[in-house]
Design an enzyme around this catalytic site. Structure first.
Site, mmCIF file in Angstrom:
data_model
loop_
_atom_site.group_PDB
_atom_site.id
_atom_site.type_symbol
_atom_site.label_atom_id
_atom_site.label_comp_id
_atom_site.label_asym_id
_atom_site.label_seq_id
_atom_site.Cartn_x
_atom_site.Cartn_y
_atom_site.Cartn_z
ATOM 1 N N GLU A 245 52.716 101.424 26.766
ATOM 2 C CA GLU A 245 52.999 102.774 26.324
ATOM 3 C C GLU A 245 52.377 103.057 24.957
ATOM 4 O O GLU A 245 51.827 104.143 24.716
ATOM 5 C CB GLU A 245 54.510 103.007 26.250
ATOM 6 C CG GLU A 245 55.218 102.839 27.580
ATOM 7 C CD GLU A 245 55.784 101.450 27.781
ATOM 8 O OE1 GLU A 245 56.888 101.333 28.320
ATOM 9 O OE2 GLU A 245 55.093 100.464 27.407
ATOM 10 N N CYS B 146 59.472 100.951 22.873
ATOM 11 C CA CYS B 146 58.557 101.939 23.443
ATOM 12 C C CYS B 146 59.269 103.259 23.721
ATOM 13 O O CYS B 146 58.645 104.322 23.693
ATOM 14 C CB CYS B 146 57.938 101.396 24.730
ATOM 15 S SG CYS B 146 56.824 100.003 24.459
ATOM 16 N N ALA C 79 45.403 64.813 55.192
ATOM 17 C CA ALA C 79 44.525 63.712 54.795
ATOM 18 C C ALA C 79 44.424 62.726 55.946
ATOM 19 O O ALA C 79 45.260 62.704 56.858
ATOM 20 C CB ALA C 79 45.064 63.012 53.548
ATOM 21 N N ALA D 48 44.500 58.871 57.534
ATOM 22 C CA ALA D 48 45.512 57.823 57.399
ATOM 23 C C ALA D 48 45.284 56.985 56.143
ATOM 24 O O ALA D 48 46.233 56.482 55.538
ATOM 25 C CB ALA D 48 45.520 56.936 58.639
ATOM 26 N N THR E 227 50.697 62.379 43.325
ATOM 27 C CA THR E 227 49.392 63.048 43.333
ATOM 28 C C THR E 227 48.558 62.607 42.145
ATOM 29 O O THR E 227 47.347 62.397 42.261
ATOM 30 C CB THR E 227 49.601 64.578 43.313
ATOM 31 O OG1 THR E 227 50.281 64.967 44.502
ATOM 32 C CG2 THR E 227 48.267 65.301 43.222
ATOM 33 N N ASP F 34 45.147 60.950 43.247
ATOM 34 C CA ASP F 34 43.969 61.821 43.164
ATOM 35 C C ASP F 34 43.432 62.022 41.758
ATOM 36 O O ASP F 34 42.319 62.517 41.591
ATOM 37 C CB ASP F 34 44.306 63.205 43.753
ATOM 38 C CG ASP F 34 44.707 63.134 45.220
ATOM 39 O OD1 ASP F 34 44.289 62.167 45.891
ATOM 40 O OD2 ASP F 34 45.443 64.031 45.677
ATOM 41 N N LEU G 273 44.044 69.851 37.470
ATOM 42 C CA LEU G 273 44.978 70.945 37.729
ATOM 43 C C LEU G 273 44.919 72.047 36.680
ATOM 44 O O LEU G 273 45.913 72.726 36.417
ATOM 45 C CB LEU G 273 46.425 70.416 37.855
ATOM 46 C CG LEU G 273 46.674 69.486 39.043
ATOM 47 C CD1 LEU G 273 48.115 69.008 39.040
ATOM 48 C CD2 LEU G 273 46.345 70.166 40.365
ATOM 49 N N GLU H 263 51.527 72.293 43.443
ATOM 50 C CA GLU H 263 50.343 71.727 44.101
ATOM 51 C C GLU H 263 50.521 70.213 44.109
ATOM 52 O O GLU H 263 50.271 69.545 43.109
ATOM 53 C CB GLU H 263 49.085 72.145 43.336
ATOM 54 C CG GLU H 263 47.796 71.915 44.068
ATOM 55 C CD GLU H 263 46.613 72.610 43.401
ATOM 56 O OE1 GLU H 263 45.480 72.118 43.609
ATOM 57 O OE2 GLU H 263 46.798 73.625 42.689
ATOM 58 N N LEU I 88 56.973 65.819 47.894
ATOM 59 C CA LEU I 88 57.508 66.736 46.895
ATOM 60 C C LEU I 88 57.507 68.175 47.414
ATOM 61 O O LEU I 88 58.467 68.919 47.211
ATOM 62 C CB LEU I 88 56.705 66.628 45.596
ATOM 63 C CG LEU I 88 57.168 67.513 44.436
ATOM 64 C CD1 LEU I 88 58.635 67.258 44.101
ATOM 65 C CD2 LEU I 88 56.288 67.269 43.202
#
Length: 370
Positions: A60, A92, A169, A171, A203, A207, A211, A302, A307
């Protein structure tokens, strides 16, 4: 009951413009809401503005500054009720009164108890006030802020990616890449709008992800959160800035439930924040409460199937974003989710699709709790 206002075409066009302005703050306003404002006088747009970031002028105020003296007698279209409190900026509602606007049209209320009362103040000053125009679209844009203000929890999106036969994924754990480049770029957009990106220690160990947000002109990185009961996050992990691509920046929070002084010290040396919650295992509800207390409006989860399954089975999600690749991984591949077994169809987790679209070669399915 008060009858709903009869909205004119000019009303609808002006609020649509205000909403488009609010969307410009999609990635930058945290922990504040995304708000846009348009001033219309005698059929002419005389000022517009949006809230760009916390601590900066509200929508505003920016619109009034653009309009100058032409604001007097105008109609102000604002996507959220004008605030009525002194925070980092003055109220405002008072700015609109002092500018001499004749009418204020609001899409929806601000559920922040400290900011409320703006419309009542405007009415008391003799300004015509109408509300409810494009309410659902504005509430969708600010779902996280409104959820945090009213319920003390953020809006939680769980991201999933799978093959057409429902696997994430092979095995042996190989998963790069199930989805294509366009889908991975789409994920970047979701990370950029989020207050926090949450993952699990599994993760991180499997990996070693960053992130972070890797978009051009990224001005804000979300808080990256690792749920790590025993504080096993390696100090050299890429999420902590380890490796050759350590320029990502942004804060990292490791949440555990066991004090490990040596590991805590090693993580803090890597500039990570460490928070220990009570209990023998992490309570996801308590985790989300802590993130809300830090001002997190939208949380992007992610992580791995265990999880992700816990967030879903405990009812601690609002939206699923599922990327489906046109490929098959076959028998023995890893599942999309680990959910408790059920014995009756009535025990299913009900969902409702809100969007289905193609992203590159993949599909993106959006579902909310039914």
């Amino acid at each position: 009951m008060t009858a709903a206002p009869a909205w004119s075409d000019a009303d609808r066009l002006a609020m649509a413009r205000a909403l488009a302005l609010a969307e410009r703050g999609l990635n930058t306003t945290d922990p504040n809401p995304r708000v846009g404002c348009v001033l219309l006088r005698d059929g002419e747009y005389v000022g517009e503005g949006w809230h760009e970031r916390a601590g900066a002028a509200h929508a505003e105020v920016n619109a009034l500054a653009a309009a100058g003296s032409r604001a007097r007698g105008a109609t102000a279209y604002v996507t959220l009720d004008p605030c009525n409190h002194h925070g980092r900026t003055p109220p405002c509602s008072l700015a609109l009164i002092e500018a001499g606007v004749a009418r204020v049209v609001s899409a929806t209320g601000d559920s922040n108890p400290e900011a409320g009362g703006g419309l009542e103040r405007l009415r008391a000053a003799g300004i015509q006030v109408d509300s409810g125009l494009m309410r659902e679209a504005v509430r969708a844009l600010n779902a996280g802020f409104l959820r945090r203000m009213s319920g003390g929890l953020p809006w939680v999106r769980v991201k999933l990616a799978m093959s057409l036969d429902g696997h994430t994924a092979l095995a042996n754990g190989a998963s790069r890449w199930i989805t294509g480049e366009a889908a991975r770029a789409d994920v970047q957009q979701f990370r950029a709008r989020s207050s926090a990106v949450v993952t699990g220690i599994g993760t991180v160990l499997a990996d070693d992800p960053r992130l972070d947000v890797r978009l051009p002109d990224t001005s804000r990185q979300p808080l990256r959160v690792v749920l790590d009961s025993a504080l096993r996050t390696p100090p050299a992990a890429r999420i902590l800035g380890g490796g050759p691509d350590s320029q990502s920046g942004g804060q990292v929070l490791v949440i555990g439930c066991a004090h490990e002084p040596g590991r805590e010290a090693a993580l803090r040396e890597r500039q990570a924040q460490v928070q220990i919650l009570p209990g023998e295992r992490l309570c996801l509800h308590a985790v989300l409460e802590q993130l809300a207390a830090r001002g997190c409006n939208e949380v992007w989860v992610e992580c791995g199937p265990r999880l992700a399954g816990a967030f879903i089975s405990e009812g601690l999600f609002d939206e699923l974003i599922v990327y489906v690749a046109p490929s098959l991984l076959g028998q023995g591949a890893r599942p999309l989710l680990e959910l408790p077994a059920i014995t009756d169809m009535a025990q299913r987790w009900p969902l409702r699709f809100t969007d289905v679209r193609q992203v590159g070669d993949d599909l993106r399915l959006t579902a909310v709790r039914g």
